[in-house]
Design a protein around this motif. Structure first.
Motif, PDB file in Angstrom:
ATOM      1  N   GLY A  22      60.539  -5.689  58.782  1.00 18.09           N
ATOM      2  CA  GLY A  22      61.249  -5.795  60.043  1.00 18.09           C
ATOM      3  C   GLY A  22      60.955  -4.669  61.003  1.00 18.09           C
ATOM      4  O   GLY A  22      61.595  -4.547  62.042  1.00 18.09           O
ATOM      5  N   ARG A  23      60.007  -3.807  60.659  1.00 22.74           N
ATOM      6  CA  ARG A  23      59.655  -2.700  61.542  1.00 22.74           C
ATOM      7  C   ARG A  23      58.203  -2.895  61.977  1.00 22.74           C
ATOM      8  O   ARG A  23      57.292  -2.224  61.520  1.00 22.74           O
ATOM      9  CB  ARG A  23      59.840  -1.363  60.821  1.00 22.74           C
ATOM     10  CG  ARG A  23      61.279  -1.039  60.551  1.00 22.74           C
ATOM     11  CD  ARG A  23      61.424   0.263  59.789  1.00 22.74           C
ATOM     12  NE  ARG A  23      61.026   0.119  58.397  1.00 22.74           N
ATOM     13  CZ  ARG A  23      60.217   0.977  57.779  1.00 22.74           C
ATOM     14  NH1 ARG A  23      59.709   1.994  58.433  1.00 22.74           N
ATOM     15  NH2 ARG A  23      59.908   0.797  56.503  1.00 22.74           N
ATOM     16  N   VAL A  24      57.985  -3.858  62.848  1.00 27.85           N
ATOM     17  CA  VAL A  24      56.639  -4.215  63.261  1.00 27.85           C
ATOM     18  C   VAL A  24      56.048  -3.124  64.148  1.00 27.85           C
ATOM     19  O   VAL A  24      56.629  -2.761  65.165  1.00 27.85           O
ATOM     20  CB  VAL A  24      56.647  -5.561  64.014  1.00 27.85           C
ATOM     21  CG1 VAL A  24      55.229  -5.947  64.418  1.00 27.85           C
ATOM     22  CG2 VAL A  24      57.259  -6.644  63.134  1.00 27.85           C
ATOM     23  N   SER A  25      54.889  -2.609  63.765  1.00 28.86           N
ATOM     24  CA  SER A  25      54.307  -1.540  64.556  1.00 28.86           C
ATOM     25  C   SER A  25      52.788  -1.639  64.647  1.00 28.86           C
ATOM     26  O   SER A  25      52.128  -0.663  64.942  1.00 28.86           O
ATOM     27  CB  SER A  25      54.687  -0.179  63.944  1.00 28.86           C
ATOM     28  OG  SER A  25      54.226  -0.100  62.606  1.00 28.86           O
ATOM     29  N   THR A  26      52.221  -2.795  64.358  1.00 31.80           N
ATOM     30  CA  THR A  26      50.776  -2.941  64.444  1.00 31.80           C
ATOM     31  C   THR A  26      50.339  -2.882  65.895  1.00 31.80           C
ATOM     32  O   THR A  26      51.115  -3.196  66.816  1.00 31.80           O
ATOM     33  CB  THR A  26      50.311  -4.271  63.826  1.00 31.80           C
ATOM     34  OG1 THR A  26      50.783  -5.358  64.625  1.00 31.80           O
ATOM     35  CG2 THR A  26      50.832  -4.429  62.408  1.00 31.80           C
ATOM     36  N   LYS A  27      49.105  -2.493  66.101  1.00 35.51           N
ATOM     37  CA  LYS A  27      48.591  -2.375  67.468  1.00 35.51           C
ATOM     38  C   LYS A  27      48.601  -3.719  68.180  1.00 35.51           C
ATOM     39  O   LYS A  27      48.914  -3.804  69.376  1.00 35.51           O
ATOM     40  CB  LYS A  27      47.187  -1.787  67.439  1.00 35.51           C
ATOM     41  CG  LYS A  27      47.147  -0.318  67.078  1.00 35.51           C
ATOM     42  CD  LYS A  27      45.765   0.280  67.331  1.00 35.51           C
ATOM     43  CE  LYS A  27      45.786   1.784  67.105  1.00 35.51           C
ATOM     44  NZ  LYS A  27      44.483   2.412  67.436  1.00 35.51           N
ATOM     45  N   LYS A  28      48.242  -4.760  67.458  1.00 33.12           N
ATOM     46  CA  LYS A  28      48.254  -6.099  68.067  1.00 33.12           C
ATOM     47  C   LYS A  28      49.660  -6.463  68.528  1.00 33.12           C
ATOM     48  O   LYS A  28      49.845  -6.996  69.630  1.00 33.12           O
ATOM     49  CB  LYS A  28      47.747  -7.120  67.042  1.00 33.12           C
ATOM     50  CG  LYS A  28      47.823  -8.567  67.527  1.00 33.12           C
ATOM     51  CD  LYS A  28      47.408  -9.529  66.418  1.00 33.12           C
ATOM     52  CE  LYS A  28      47.667 -10.966  66.822  1.00 33.12           C
ATOM     53  NZ  LYS A  28      47.357 -11.913  65.737  1.00 33.12           N
TER      54      LYS A  28
END
Length: 281
Positions: A22-28
């Motif tokens: 739940g901690r989305v941090s990808t560059k995309k």
């Protein structure tokens, strides 16, 4: 190469683990809202380069809505996640006495901006020209550089791999399409350390005067790549040189590498560049 691939795989794996938690941090993911946000093009409006950037954006920027703004407006808005910012800035590398190269950089606004531009999320940054007086060639290729920023961003929104590759992604375009294209390389874009460049040439890969390269680009020669080099005016410890190939007509960036300047590696394409470009032709 294996080490690079392994490192990228580990980074992506960690990023997707965060996403699952739940901690989305990808560059995309971070730039997934790009087309929905306004891109603020930061222009002091005090030189020819700013005018050229303005014209290039008006002519070719289609990926997102855009507005022009002043540096003062940028300072006021940079902490807002509602905006992306396209700006040109001279960069000083470690070891340099002064900023040497001007980059065109796309960053996302957000609270990280409190740390300055370096703290903001960078989408892509590409070299435009040496800091100081214009060589004239920067104005020839500036539109292509703006286009390259937009092209990369569109691809990075669709591919996590592209987003993490950064400017290295452009070289994959050459690997897929550039081998069958004509190449015109300026004789002034070759470093003196290259002793016998002719052995890497073929009937479609030629070294010609700089004016011939730029004229081919401006007159949109079909299926032709043109060389462009960005390097500081002088040789300073810590300075870097960037070598590029742009397609005439489309302005697509097909190849970009960099090397640190030294007593043995000056400004321009190196033997290693010739080997990469000639391989498989």
């Amino acid at each position: 190469m294996k080490k690079i691939i392994l490192t990228l795989a580990l980074v992506l794996a960690a990023a997707f683990t965060l996403a699952a938690q739940g901690r989305v941090s990808t560059k995309k993911y971070v730039i997934s809202d790009f087309t929905d946000k306004i891109t603020k093009v930061v222009l002091p409006g005090s030189n020819v380069l700013d005018g050229a950037i303005r014209q290039a954006v008006v002519s070719s920027w289609t990926l997102s809505p855009f507005e022009f703004c002043t540096p003062a407006e940028f300072d006021r808005l940079k902490k807002s996640p509602d905006y992306y910012f396209l700006l040109s800035a001279a960069t000083q590398f470690k070891g340099e006495l002064a900023p040497s190269i001007v980059f065109l950089t796309l960053v996302k606004g957000g609270p990280e901006a409190a740390e300055g531009i370096s703290g903001m999320h960078e989408v892509i940054s590409l070299p435009m020209c040496q800091s100081g007086l214009s060589s004239g060639r920067d104005l020839v290729y500036l539109g292509a550089i703006v286009n390259a920023v937009q092209t990369f961003t569109a691809e990075a929104m669709e591919s996590e791999k592209v987003a993490y590759m950064g400017s290295e992604w452009f070289n994959s375009i050459y690997a897929k399409e550039g081998k069958m294209m004509h190449i015109l390389m300026s004789e002034d874009d070759i470093d003196q350390s290259v002793k016998d460049p002719s052995k890497y040439l073929d009937e479609d890969f030629k070294i010609v005067p700089e004016d011939d390269v730029d004229n081919a680009f401006l007159t949109e020669h079909f299926n032709t790549l043109c060389s462009y080099v960005v390097a500081p005016a002088g040789l300073n410890k810590g300075s870097w040189c960037y070598t590029m190939l742009f397609e005439a007509g489309t302005g697509r960036l097909f190849y970009i590498t960099r090397h640190k300047l030294s007593s043995t590696k000056g400004p321009g394409f190196l033997t290693s560049d010739f080997k990469k470009i000639a391989r498989g032709r």
